[in-house]
Design an enzyme around this catalytic site. Structure first.
Site, PDB file in Angstrom:
ATOM      1  CB  CYS A  46       0.180  14.864   4.478  1.00 24.50           C
ATOM      2  SG  CYS A  46       2.095  16.101   4.778  1.00 24.50           S
ATOM      3  CB  SER A  92      -4.920   8.745  -0.227  1.00 25.17           C
ATOM      4  OG  SER A  92      -5.181   8.113  -0.948  1.00 25.17           O
ATOM      5  CE  LYS A 110       0.124   8.964 -10.836  1.00 19.50           C
ATOM      6  NZ  LYS A 110      -1.086  10.032 -11.050  1.00 19.50           N
ATOM      7  CD  GLU A 118      -5.877  13.754   6.025  1.00 21.69           C
ATOM      8  OE1 GLU A 118      -6.112  12.244   5.477  1.00 21.69           O
ATOM      9  OE2 GLU A 118      -4.788  13.780   5.897  1.00 21.69           O
ATOM     10  CD  GLU A 139       6.576  10.135   3.894  1.00 19.55           C
ATOM     11  OE1 GLU A 139       5.773  11.275   4.873  1.00 19.55           O
ATOM     12  OE2 GLU A 139       7.809  10.348   4.293  1.00 19.55           O
TER      13      GLU A 139
HETATM   14  P1  NAD Z   1      -4.653  10.078  -3.519  1.00 21.56           P
HETATM   15  O1  NAD Z   1      -3.741   8.797  -3.346  1.00 21.56           O
HETATM   16  O2  NAD Z   1      -5.885   9.942  -3.847  1.00 21.56           O
HETATM   17  O3  NAD Z   1      -3.784  10.260  -4.910  1.00 21.56           O
HETATM   18  C1  NAD Z   1      -2.311  10.733  -4.812  1.00 21.56           C
HETATM   19  C2  NAD Z   1      -1.815  10.195  -6.034  1.00 21.56           C
HETATM   20  O4  NAD Z   1      -1.784   8.774  -6.308  1.00 21.56           O
HETATM   21  C3  NAD Z   1      -2.149  10.981  -7.396  1.00 21.56           C
HETATM   22  O5  NAD Z   1      -0.761  10.975  -8.414  1.00 21.56           O
HETATM   23  C4  NAD Z   1      -3.487  10.405  -7.821  1.00 21.56           C
HETATM   24  O6  NAD Z   1      -3.405  10.081  -9.356  1.00 21.56           O
HETATM   25  C5  NAD Z   1      -2.173   8.409  -7.766  1.00 21.56           C
HETATM   26  N1  NAD Z   1      -2.771   7.475  -7.713  1.00 21.56           N
HETATM   27  C6  NAD Z   1      -4.762   7.513  -7.447  1.00 21.56           C
HETATM   28  N2  NAD Z   1      -4.196   5.747  -7.547  1.00 21.56           N
HETATM   29  C7  NAD Z   1      -4.134   5.271  -7.682  1.00 21.56           C
HETATM   30  C8  NAD Z   1      -2.938   3.660  -7.366  1.00 21.56           C
HETATM   31  N3  NAD Z   1      -4.055   2.728  -7.563  1.00 21.56           N
HETATM   32  N4  NAD Z   1      -2.255   3.796  -7.800  1.00 21.56           N
HETATM   33  C9  NAD Z   1      -0.885   4.344  -7.980  1.00 21.56           C
HETATM   34  N5  NAD Z   1      -1.030   5.633  -7.932  1.00 21.56           N
HETATM   35  C10 NAD Z   1      -2.677   6.084  -7.727  1.00 21.56           C
HETATM   36  O7  NAD Z   1      -4.150  11.092  -2.923  1.00 21.56           O
HETATM   37  P2  NAD Z   1      -4.765  12.923  -2.992  1.00 21.56           P
HETATM   38  O8  NAD Z   1      -6.517  12.987  -2.892  1.00 21.56           O
HETATM   39  O9  NAD Z   1      -4.207  13.425  -4.070  1.00 21.56           O
HETATM   40  O10 NAD Z   1      -4.453  13.241  -1.362  1.00 21.56           O
HETATM   41  C11 NAD Z   1      -4.242  14.072  -0.482  1.00 21.56           C
HETATM   42  C12 NAD Z   1      -4.130  12.803   0.548  1.00 21.56           C
HETATM   43  O11 NAD Z   1      -1.970  12.106   0.409  1.00 21.56           O
HETATM   44  C13 NAD Z   1      -3.977  13.150   1.946  1.00 21.56           C
HETATM   45  O12 NAD Z   1      -4.524  11.996   2.557  1.00 21.56           O
HETATM   46  C14 NAD Z   1      -3.097  13.584   2.915  1.00 21.56           C
HETATM   47  O13 NAD Z   1      -2.736  13.049   3.989  1.00 21.56           O
HETATM   48  C15 NAD Z   1      -1.631  12.213   2.078  1.00 21.56           C
HETATM   49  N6  NAD Z   1      -0.248  13.259   1.965  1.00 21.56           N
HETATM   50  C16 NAD Z   1      -0.140  12.879   2.614  1.00 21.56           C
HETATM   51  C17 NAD Z   1       1.130  13.414   2.618  1.00 21.56           C
HETATM   52  C18 NAD Z   1       2.474  12.940   3.335  1.00 21.56           C
HETATM   53  O14 NAD Z   1       3.818  13.919   3.560  1.00 21.56           O
HETATM   54  N7  NAD Z   1       2.006  12.141   4.561  1.00 21.56           N
HETATM   55  C19 NAD Z   1       1.542  14.238   2.251  1.00 21.56           C
HETATM   56  C20 NAD Z   1       0.860  15.354   1.442  1.00 21.56           C
HETATM   57  C21 NAD Z   1      -0.712  14.226   1.127  1.00 21.56           C
END
Ligand code: NAD
Length: 471
Positions: free
Chosen positions: A278, A223, A171, A375, A244
């Site tokens: 990230c 996140s 997804k 962040e 992650e």
């Molecule tokens: P997000 O958590 O808002 O969304 C990530 C994914 O989760 C999306 O596909 C979203 O549709 C899905 N999602 C949303 N709510 C959900 C739920 N309740 N249950 C399951 N899935 C759900 O994150 P974002 O804004 O897309 O990405 C930015 C964040 O990602 C930043 O905090 C960044 O640091 C982190 N990030 C971490 C890494 C790593 O390797 N540690 C890599 C890239 C990004």
């Protein structure tokens, strides 16, 4: 690609979602690129059923067959590299050269995992018995990805899952589903139906995934609050998890560092992908003897950037991916200004179409200011002056995240001594944000659980089974 007629992949077939309508917006123009409907929960169930059926045969394929098939996937990505890179630019915003790098990374990670061997460990081999630790696939793996490196992160999740004999339901983020859809189409040209499926949707479908009894593992990049929600929901059937999550990586520049030698590296790893990475460098602690000179170099590099639509020639810096993230960055910089910060470059969104925010260097801030403590995940770098190294280490570690960190300095031994004191999953010396297919990567504290990459990353997609054989 006709997105509305086909935005899911279930059991080898492209189908239209039956859930809520949504648009994919090009962040450089703020215009819709594609429109479609998310998956319904019933369609998610169908995707999971297809993956469970496919698992029965996929798990029995030999290592050699999987290696061959994964190299064929890498060939297909390479053959369609230009199209994939252009889709990434349009949905994500990054400049074309960076999207080409993302596609290149996707190929490299696929080939590396294709050739990885899953080890069998002999624990005892005596006259009386042989004990082996073997590794079995888990079953159905769900991949949930964010919007910053959509294609590469999908590969990071899907390929090791396949290599170790699992089937997949993925997804992508609803903000950037198009490159993943094209990828899944290419993968489905190579693999049997049902081995890799894709659904779209946001929180509702994400929660249905993490609660689903037919899914054995979730690999999630995104996140921290979402990761915590997934972890709570995954408890229902004790799903295996790799999380992650967010980061707020600190870098410490030691006294005696050659400012001219490090400025470009610090700039590039802070603003990689417009800071939406990230493990980007997100807080910079600089010894007072170098502070002003380094700030000046960083500000002049920031002012050299060419901001525009990533498809245009000569562009080095694209828009922020979405309006919400633009708002977050703007708010944090405004808050820093109100606390007395000095803005050395940028400092406010560009007045034009698209979510453009210029690379912004912010100084005269310290821990306790939101831009330092939270962040930013965008193009604003706080630079913090320090006098005493112990204070710098203490400020770097005073953070609930622990993804990456870095130390910059002329003496490798001195830098390594500081590196060992940082509380994070990876510490780079004279570098930052470099991830490699063969080096395990993951966070501590609120930055995550488990690792990706390398053999250690691959093993997270397996169940350990001990065979204790008496002779
Ligand atoms: P997000 O958590 O808002 O969304 C990530 C994914 O989760 C999306 O596909 C979203 O549709 C899905 N999602 C949303 N709510 C959900 C739920 N309740 N249950 C399951 N899935 C759900 O994150 P974002 O804004 O897309 O990405 C930015 C964040 O990602 C930043 O905090 C960044 O640091 C982190 N990030 C971490 C890494 C790593 O390797 N540690 C890599 C890239 C990004």
């Amino acid at each position: 690609m006709d997105f509305s007629a086909c935005n899911l992949f279930i059991d080898g077939a492209k189908v239209a979602g039956l859930g809520d309508a949504f648009d994919v917006i090009n962040p450089a123009t703020e215009q819709p690129l594609a429109s479609g409907n998310t998956a319904s929960v019933e369609q998610l169930n169908q995707a999971v059923d297809a993956a469970r059926r496919a698992f029965q045969t996929w798990r029995q394929t030999t290592d050699a067959d999987r290696t061959t098939l994964l190299h064929k996937i890498a060939d297909a990505i390479e053959a369609n590299a230009d199209e994939l890179a252009r889709i990434v630019v349009q949905e994500q915003g990054k400049p074309l050269f960076l999207a080409q790098g993302e596609v290149g990374g996707a190929v490299a990670w696929t080939r590396y995992n294709a050739d990885l061997a899953i080890p069998v460990k002999v624990i005892e081999d005596s006259e009386h018995k042989r004990i082996e630790a073997q590794r079995k696939p888990l079953g159905v793996v769900a991949s949930i990805t964010p919007w910053n490196w959509p294609l590469m992160i999908a590969i990071w999740h899907i390929i090791p899952a396949l290599r170790s004999g699992n089937t997949v339901v993925c997804k992508p983020s609803g903000l950037t589903p198009l490159s993943t859809l094209r990828l899944i189409e290419l993968i489905n040209d190579v693999l049997p139906a049902g081995v890799v499926n894709m659904v779209t949707g946001e929180r509702e479908i994400g929660e249905a995934i993490s609660l689903h009894p037919g899914i054995d593992k979730v690999i999630f990049t995104g996140s921290t609050p979402t990761g915590q929600n997934i972890m709570a929901n995954a408890a229902s059937n004790l799903k295996r998890l790799t999380l992650e999550l967010g980061g707020n990586d600190a870098a410490i520049v030691l006294p005696g560092t050659d400012v001219d030698a490090v400025a470009e590296g610090i700039f590039q790893t802070s603003f990689l992908n417009m800071g939406q990475t990230c493990a980007a460098l997100k807080r910079l602690y600089v010894h007072e003897s170098l502070h002003d000179a380094l700030c000046e170099r960083l500000a002049s590099l920031a002012k050299e950037q060419v901001l525009d639509n990533g498809l245009n020639e000569g562009v080095t810096f694209g828009p922020v991916q979405n309006a919400r993230q633009l708002q977050v960055v703007s708010e944090l910089v405004e808050d820093a200004k109100a606390q007395g910060a000095r803005i050395l470059s940028g400092g406010e969104p560009l007045q034009r179409e698209g979510y453009f925010y210029p690379p912004t260097i912010v100084t005269e801030v310290s821990n306790g200011v939101r831009l330092v403590d939270e962040e930013q995940f965008g193009p604003a770098l706080p630079v913090i002056r320090y006098r005493d190294l112990d204070d710098a280490v203490q400020m770097a570690n005073d953070c609930s995240y622990g993804l990456g960190g870095s130390v910059w300095g002329p003496d490798p031994a001195a830098a390594e001594a500081v590196a060992r004191r940082l509380e994070c999953g990876t510490v780079w010396i004279n570098g930052h944000a470099e991830v490699l297919p063969h080096a395990p990567f993951g966070g501590c504290k609120l930055s995550g659980l488990g690792v990706e990459f390398g053999v250690e990353g691959l093993l997270e997609y397996t169940q350990l089974q001990i065979i204790n054989s008496n002779r």
